[in-house]
Design a protein around this motif. Sequence first.
Motif, PDB file in Angstrom:
ATOM      1  N   THR A  97       6.926 -14.994   6.778  1.00  0.00           N
ATOM      2  CA  THR A  97       7.059 -13.822   7.645  1.00  0.00           C
ATOM      3  C   THR A  97       8.209 -14.020   8.628  1.00  0.00           C
ATOM      4  OG1 THR A  97       4.692 -13.357   7.488  1.00  0.00           O
ATOM      5  CG2 THR A  97       5.886 -12.357   9.318  1.00  0.00           C
ATOM      6  N   THR A  98       9.199 -13.130   8.552  1.00  0.00           N
ATOM      7  CA  THR A  98      10.368 -13.206   9.435  1.00  0.00           C
ATOM      8  C   THR A  98      10.749 -11.803   9.877  1.00  0.00           C
ATOM      9  OG1 THR A  98      11.967 -12.991   7.619  1.00  0.00           O
ATOM     10  CG2 THR A  98      11.255 -15.221   8.196  1.00  0.00           C
ATOM     11  N   THR A  99      11.758 -11.710  10.717  1.00  0.00           N
ATOM     12  CA  THR A  99      12.310 -10.410  11.096  1.00  0.00           C
ATOM     13  C   THR A  99      13.365 -10.005  10.072  1.00  0.00           C
ATOM     14  OG1 THR A  99      14.169 -11.239  12.396  1.00  0.00           O
ATOM     15  CG2 THR A  99      12.020 -11.103  13.509  1.00  0.00           C
ATOM     16  N   PRO A 100      13.729  -8.713  10.037  1.00  0.00           N
ATOM     17  CA  PRO A 100      14.808  -8.294   9.132  1.00  0.00           C
ATOM     18  C   PRO A 100      16.107  -9.052   9.364  1.00  0.00           C
ATOM     19  CG  PRO A 100      13.606  -6.384   9.913  1.00  0.00           C
ATOM     20  CD  PRO A 100      13.083  -7.560  10.692  1.00  0.00           C
ATOM     21  N   ALA A 101      16.463  -9.280  10.631  1.00  0.00           N
ATOM     22  CA  ALA A 101      17.710  -9.997  10.933  1.00  0.00           C
ATOM     23  C   ALA A 101      17.643 -11.426  10.421  1.00  0.00           C
ATOM     24  CB  ALA A 101      17.987  -9.980  12.432  1.00  0.00           C
ATOM     25  N   GLN A 102      16.510 -12.079  10.589  1.00  0.00           N
ATOM     26  CA  GLN A 102      16.355 -13.442  10.079  1.00  0.00           C
ATOM     27  C   GLN A 102      16.457 -13.473   8.558  1.00  0.00           C
ATOM     28  OE1 GLN A 102      12.552 -14.335  11.905  1.00  0.00           O
ATOM     29  NE2 GLN A 102      13.491 -15.652  13.442  1.00  0.00           N
ATOM     30  N   ALA A 103      15.910 -12.473   7.897  1.00  0.00           N
ATOM     31  CA  ALA A 103      15.983 -12.420   6.437  1.00  0.00           C
ATOM     32  C   ALA A 103      17.433 -12.282   5.968  1.00  0.00           C
ATOM     33  CB  ALA A 103      15.148 -11.255   5.908  1.00  0.00           C
ATOM     34  N   ARG A 104      18.206 -11.441   6.656  1.00  0.00           N
ATOM     35  CA  ARG A 104      19.615 -11.266   6.278  1.00  0.00           C
ATOM     36  C   ARG A 104      20.403 -12.549   6.519  1.00  0.00           C
ATOM     37  NH1 ARG A 104      18.705  -5.933   9.263  1.00  0.00           N
ATOM     38  NH2 ARG A 104      18.302  -4.445   7.570  1.00  0.00           N
ATOM     39  N   GLY A 120      10.631 -11.626   0.840  1.00  0.00           N
ATOM     40  CA  GLY A 120       9.394 -10.928   0.522  1.00  0.00           C
ATOM     41  C   GLY A 120       8.523 -10.699   1.729  1.00  0.00           C
ATOM     42  N   GLY A 121       7.777  -9.602   1.704  1.00  0.00           N
ATOM     43  CA  GLY A 121       6.789  -9.291   2.736  1.00  0.00           C
ATOM     44  C   GLY A 121       5.458  -9.055   2.065  1.00  0.00           C
ATOM     45  N   ILE A 122       4.486  -9.894   2.332  1.00  0.00           N
ATOM     46  CA  ILE A 122       3.196  -9.835   1.633  1.00  0.00           C
ATOM     47  C   ILE A 122       2.278  -8.825   2.311  1.00  0.00           C
ATOM     48  CG2 ILE A 122       1.175 -11.148   0.878  1.00  0.00           C
ATOM     49  CD1 ILE A 122       2.886 -13.671   0.985  1.00  0.00           C
ATOM     50  N   MET A 123       1.907  -7.792   1.592  1.00  0.00           N
ATOM     51  CA  MET A 123       0.986  -6.777   2.098  1.00  0.00           C
ATOM     52  C   MET A 123      -0.407  -7.056   1.532  1.00  0.00           C
ATOM     53  SD  MET A 123       3.209  -5.403   3.924  1.00  0.00           S
ATOM     54  CE  MET A 123       2.004  -4.332   4.717  1.00  0.00           C
ATOM     55  N   ARG A 161       6.893  -4.616  -5.212  1.00  0.00           N
ATOM     56  CA  ARG A 161       7.627  -3.405  -4.836  1.00  0.00           C
ATOM     57  C   ARG A 161       9.031  -3.828  -4.400  1.00  0.00           C
ATOM     58  NH1 ARG A 161       3.311   0.175  -3.207  1.00  0.00           N
ATOM     59  NH2 ARG A 161       1.544  -0.427  -4.527  1.00  0.00           N
ATOM     60  N   PHE A 162      10.037  -3.566  -5.234  1.00  0.00           N
ATOM     61  CA  PHE A 162      11.410  -3.908  -4.866  1.00  0.00           C
ATOM     62  C   PHE A 162      11.976  -2.774  -4.035  1.00  0.00           C
ATOM     63  CE2 PHE A 162      16.025  -4.166  -5.685  1.00  0.00           C
ATOM     64  CZ  PHE A 162      16.246  -5.465  -5.240  1.00  0.00           C
ATOM     65  N   VAL A 163      12.457  -3.090  -2.819  1.00  0.00           N
ATOM     66  CA  VAL A 163      12.875  -2.042  -1.892  1.00  0.00           C
ATOM     67  C   VAL A 163      14.357  -2.115  -1.539  1.00  0.00           C
ATOM     68  CG1 VAL A 163      10.602  -1.601  -0.900  1.00  0.00           C
ATOM     69  CG2 VAL A 163      11.996  -3.443   0.044  1.00  0.00           C
ATOM     70  N   GLY A 164      15.148  -2.760  -2.401  1.00  0.00           N
ATOM     71  CA  GLY A 164      16.588  -2.677  -2.228  1.00  0.00           C
ATOM     72  C   GLY A 164      17.296  -4.006  -2.082  1.00  0.00           C
ATOM     73  N   THR A 165      18.607  -3.946  -2.141  1.00  0.00           N
ATOM     74  CA  THR A 165      19.426  -5.153  -2.126  1.00  0.00           C
ATOM     75  C   THR A 165      19.707  -5.681  -0.722  1.00  0.00           C
ATOM     76  OG1 THR A 165      21.426  -3.778  -2.218  1.00  0.00           O
ATOM     77  CG2 THR A 165      20.530  -4.571  -4.306  1.00  0.00           C
ATOM     78  N   ASP A 166      19.398  -4.910   0.307  1.00  0.00           N
ATOM     79  CA  ASP A 166      19.500  -5.412   1.675  1.00  0.00           C
ATOM     80  C   ASP A 166      18.347  -6.383   1.886  1.00  0.00           C
ATOM     81  OD1 ASP A 166      19.144  -5.783   4.485  1.00  0.00           O
ATOM     82  OD2 ASP A 166      20.174  -3.891   4.884  1.00  0.00           O
ATOM     83  N   ALA A 167      18.670  -7.656   2.086  1.00  0.00           N
ATOM     84  CA  ALA A 167      17.629  -8.678   2.169  1.00  0.00           C
ATOM     85  C   ALA A 167      16.644  -8.442   3.307  1.00  0.00           C
ATOM     86  CB  ALA A 167      18.266 -10.059   2.331  1.00  0.00           C
ATOM     87  N   GLY A 168      17.031  -7.680   4.309  1.00  0.00           N
ATOM     88  CA  GLY A 168      16.149  -7.434   5.439  1.00  0.00           C
ATOM     89  C   GLY A 168      15.113  -6.355   5.225  1.00  0.00           C
ATOM     90  N   HIS A 169      15.217  -5.609   4.131  1.00  0.00           N
ATOM     91  CA  HIS A 169      14.350  -4.443   3.975  1.00  0.00           C
ATOM     92  C   HIS A 169      12.903  -4.786   3.638  1.00  0.00           C
ATOM     93  CE1 HIS A 169      17.571  -1.050   3.552  1.00  0.00           C
ATOM     94  NE2 HIS A 169      17.545  -1.622   4.745  1.00  0.00           N
ATOM     95  N   ALA A 170      12.650  -5.894   2.975  1.00  0.00           N
ATOM     96  CA  ALA A 170      11.257  -6.274   2.710  1.00  0.00           C
ATOM     97  C   ALA A 170      10.546  -6.572   4.025  1.00  0.00           C
ATOM     98  CB  ALA A 170      11.193  -7.486   1.784  1.00  0.00           C
ATOM     99  N   ALA A 171      11.184  -7.359   4.889  1.00  0.00           N
ATOM    100  CA  ALA A 171      10.591  -7.666   6.189  1.00  0.00           C
ATOM    101  C   ALA A 171      10.419  -6.410   7.030  1.00  0.00           C
ATOM    102  CB  ALA A 171      11.457  -8.678   6.936  1.00  0.00           C
ATOM    103  N   LEU A 172      11.388  -5.490   6.933  1.00  0.00           N
ATOM    104  CA  LEU A 172      11.307  -4.262   7.713  1.00  0.00           C
ATOM    105  C   LEU A 172      10.149  -3.389   7.236  1.00  0.00           C
ATOM    106  CD1 LEU A 172      12.486  -2.557   9.952  1.00  0.00           C
ATOM    107  CD2 LEU A 172      14.122  -1.610   8.305  1.00  0.00           C
ATOM    108  N   LEU A 178       2.690  -2.834   9.138  1.00  0.00           N
ATOM    109  CA  LEU A 178       1.750  -3.544  10.010  1.00  0.00           C
ATOM    110  C   LEU A 178       1.727  -2.931  11.410  1.00  0.00           C
ATOM    111  CD1 LEU A 178       2.400  -7.239   8.946  1.00  0.00           C
ATOM    112  CD2 LEU A 178       0.409  -5.828   8.400  1.00  0.00           C
ATOM    113  N   SER A 179       2.874  -2.441  11.875  1.00  0.00           N
ATOM    114  CA  SER A 179       2.909  -1.777  13.181  1.00  0.00           C
ATOM    115  C   SER A 179       2.039  -0.525  13.162  1.00  0.00           C
ATOM    116  CB  SER A 179       4.347  -1.412  13.551  1.00  0.00           C
ATOM    117  OG  SER A 179       5.144  -2.571  13.691  1.00  0.00           O
ATOM    118  N   ALA A 180       2.133   0.241  12.076  1.00  0.00           N
ATOM    119  CA  ALA A 180       1.276   1.420  11.949  1.00  0.00           C
ATOM    120  C   ALA A 180      -0.193   1.015  11.902  1.00  0.00           C
ATOM    121  CB  ALA A 180       1.651   2.198  10.691  1.00  0.00           C
TER     122      ALA A 180
END
Length: 294
Positions: A97-104, A120-123, A161-172, A178-180
């Motif tokens: 578990t990291t932030t989007p910036a850390q993932a990038r 990856g972000g585990i749901m 669930r692949f959510v794009g090539t921006d490495a930060g998007h899984a964490a985001l 989780l915020s919701a």
Amino acid sequence: MTANASAKTPVTLLGLGAMGTALARTWLAAGHPLTVWNRTASRAEPLVAEGATAAGTAAEAVAASDLVILCLLDDASVDEALKDADLTGKDLVNLTTTTPAQARERAAWATARGARYLDGGIMAVPPMIGVPEAGGYVFYSGAADLFETHAKTLAVPAGTRFVGTDAGHAALHDVALLSAMYGMFAGAAHAFALIRGEDIDPAAFAPFLTEWLTAMAGPHVTQTADQLTSGDYTTNVVSNLGMQTAGTPTFLTTAAEQGVSPELLTPYFALMRRRLTEGSPSEDLTGVVDLLRR
């Protein structure tokens, strides 16, 4: 080793906390040769008894497989674990578990060391891992070719669930969902606090709360997304901003009468009032999103 096991992709897993151990057992059960490492070596012993190979160091574990999966405490733990590892030619999948910036930053760090990187972000919680009907899944983002190469292996513990090539998007995606969730938990906490001092059984009240939240959440989320996409916050409005804002004193007065702090409600009500001064009373609550972006 059986013929079935030898046909499966070897996996190295760094990190054997509750989630890491759950992940490990699913790959073992599916016949994947598995090398494991954990800072506290004794945590590997049950998995070794089930067929895993324990490495003495993280670097040795990384050397054992092309596919290296991390499920560690935090981003600093990843640095510590991989500081002596040769990542050249490795496929690195970081479920920490990291932030989007850390993932990038980690993606750039891995690429500079000759590895392909997927974040990856585990749901899910550990009991959901390896149980398809539980509905757990993992968001992935980063190297699309890496995801395609290992899609079947990554799908063993949970859906993908692949959510794009921006490495930060899984964490985001992970943190956004989780915020919701915590916002929902806050509302539920306030609801239970309101009835707490009354002759109302919380267990009898719970189904009403569950049914109401379920009925409201889906349509609200869909409507908000549609309005954000179109830019028109007045389309298909059922309960407009003006009406809902006018009703907020009732909630605050009820809380006061019940001896309940309104601190979980007042920030959102304040945003509603701000939006009312800037927008239109006929629009939906969607404009609150724009206020939060400032």
